[in-house]
Design an enzyme around this catalytic site. Sequence first.
Site, PDB file in Angstrom:
ATOM      1  N   SER A  38      -0.986   2.404   7.840  1.00 39.46           N
ATOM      2  CA  SER A  38      -1.249   3.873   7.751  1.00 39.46           C
ATOM      3  C   SER A  38      -2.271   4.665   8.041  1.00 39.46           C
ATOM      4  O   SER A  38      -2.527   5.953   8.481  1.00 39.46           O
ATOM      5  CB  SER A  38      -0.262   4.395   7.028  1.00 39.46           C
ATOM      6  OG  SER A  38      -0.918   5.034   5.376  1.00 39.46           O
ATOM      7  N   ASN A  79       1.132  -1.186  -0.151  1.00 40.64           N
ATOM      8  CA  ASN A  79       0.021   0.064  -0.291  1.00 40.64           C
ATOM      9  C   ASN A  79       0.532   1.120   0.114  1.00 40.64           C
ATOM     10  O   ASN A  79       1.222   1.559  -1.093  1.00 40.64           O
ATOM     11  CB  ASN A  79      -1.204   0.318   1.194  1.00 40.64           C
ATOM     12  CG  ASN A  79      -1.479   0.654   1.031  1.00 40.64           C
ATOM     13  OD1 ASN A  79      -2.322   1.671  -0.199  1.00 40.64           O
ATOM     14  ND2 ASN A  79      -2.300   1.565   1.921  1.00 40.64           N
ATOM     15  N   ASP A  80       1.478   1.604   1.072  1.00 39.04           N
ATOM     16  CA  ASP A  80       1.923   2.889   1.237  1.00 39.04           C
ATOM     17  C   ASP A  80       4.107   3.306   0.235  1.00 39.04           C
ATOM     18  O   ASP A  80       3.958   4.459  -0.708  1.00 39.04           O
ATOM     19  CB  ASP A  80       2.081   3.339   2.772  1.00 39.04           C
ATOM     20  CG  ASP A  80       1.125   3.615   3.606  1.00 39.04           C
ATOM     21  OD1 ASP A  80       0.563   3.894   2.859  1.00 39.04           O
ATOM     22  OD2 ASP A  80       1.585   2.204   4.820  1.00 39.04           O
ATOM     23  N   VAL A  81       4.051   2.387   0.251  1.00 41.26           N
ATOM     24  CA  VAL A  81       4.973   1.902  -0.479  1.00 41.26           C
ATOM     25  C   VAL A  81       4.694   2.507  -2.255  1.00 41.26           C
ATOM     26  O   VAL A  81       6.255   2.130  -2.877  1.00 41.26           O
ATOM     27  CB  VAL A  81       6.236   0.774  -0.419  1.00 41.26           C
ATOM     28  CG1 VAL A  81       5.969   0.105   1.068  1.00 41.26           C
ATOM     29  CG2 VAL A  81       5.082  -0.272  -1.100  1.00 41.26           C
ATOM     30  N   VAL A  82       3.402   2.154  -2.151  1.00 39.70           N
ATOM     31  CA  VAL A  82       2.843   2.399  -4.133  1.00 39.70           C
ATOM     32  C   VAL A  82       2.297   3.751  -3.769  1.00 39.70           C
ATOM     33  O   VAL A  82       1.996   4.236  -4.608  1.00 39.70           O
ATOM     34  CB  VAL A  82       2.663   1.423  -4.872  1.00 39.70           C
ATOM     35  CG1 VAL A  82       3.400   0.405  -4.729  1.00 39.70           C
ATOM     36  CG2 VAL A  82       1.984   0.821  -3.752  1.00 39.70           C
TER      37      VAL A  82
END
Length: 459
Positions: A426, A385-388
């Site tokens: 997050s 999720n957050d890493v992209v």
Amino acid sequence: MGFAEFMIKVSYFAAALLFIIGLKRMSSPRTARGGIVWAGWGMVIATVATFFWPGLSWGNITLIALGIAVGGGLAWWTGKKVAMTDMPQMIALYNGMGGGAAGAIAAVELYQGGNHGLTVTFLAVLGGLIGSVSFSGSLIAFAKLQGWMTKPIRFKGGNQVNAALLLGAFIVGMFLLGNYPAHTTLVTIFFVLALTAGVMLTNPIGGADMPVVISLYNALTGLAVAFEGFVLQNEAMIIAGTVVGSAGTLLTQLMAKAMNRSLASVLFSGFGDAAVDGGEVEGSMKEIEASDAGIQMAFASRVIIVPGYGLAVAQAQHKVWELTRLLQEKGVQVSFAIHPVAGRMPGHMNVLLAEAGVPYDLIYDLDEINADFEKTDVVLVIGANDVVNPVARTDPSSPIYGMPILNADKAKNVIVIKRGKGKGFSGIENRLFYLDNTRMLYGDGQAAVSELIHAVKAS
């Protein structure tokens, strides 16, 4: 120095060299397995040499052998039984055991009292404080990763309480340097404060920050072991602890940098589960059927797969590798892109892919592959999720602004496998999911990849 003691020193030196060689080889996925073996032999040499320490009684030898048998047996059993998806919990537990061992050595030395010398007692206090914090903190991290503690516990003034606990433990520890009648009581208070501080420090930290926390406790455990090595005058412990502590510190800094956050913000801000949304998002998520997604991948020239924690939860790594081989048979160039903080511990995704047999030369870090997304036909995001999330580049108001991400949004097409439309750990809405070139494939990761496999076979 007698001959036996000289040979023990030589053995410790050889063990130290093996630790360093092992650590060096662990820096690359290609040589990591061999690095563990090298370091393991170093530990064997250091342990065997200790049995020949001059003046060691048969009672102590028996206790050491019993400890090795029990600890080694449990490690062998857990190593065989624990699933790869549960590795973060096991690493957290092992970190805790190392810190606990250092704390136990300090406790023995401090409860004995006597004249150890000011420097040795000071190092015992420092090692005891750090080891105890690492022990209780790692156990809380284990409980969180295991799902036994689902929500962080925060309250107003929590940081001040944590600071007071650490300061109180340190002050009481300084009293232990002197000769006070209530020495035993002070030692007990010291360890109670240190253990409580570890619990209170880890309680507020959310799941998204766990890779950094595990790495930090690994560094603290190494540091505590090094201090207790000075107390026992054991060179092997000093060197091994220093190597682990310094490597863990560097890794912690890299992990924090990969999230564009300071270590202090990880420990004290509680970002991991903060209720943030990153603002309104325009557009809608567009769904795609597995059959259409499979055809799209089968006729692509290049595919990049981005794994995340959802891959681990679904235990889909073997299916992903099966899909990869099918695509390769059709002439598709397939690569894996791994973000430094993907998963729940450093290197989590590398371990999972290695378990499935994915060759190392298909796996790339963020810096190695980010420029290739623009030349890629299809990016398959599984449980990440957050890493992209592109808001890390574009939205200064976002809590993750400035965090280096995988540039999946720059590919021609993006397929996201996700259980539902909810937000990630997050709590930030992912704008990648709303882009025109993105399609959502909803469902369990393993089931969805199985459907893709059928579609690729049928194409």
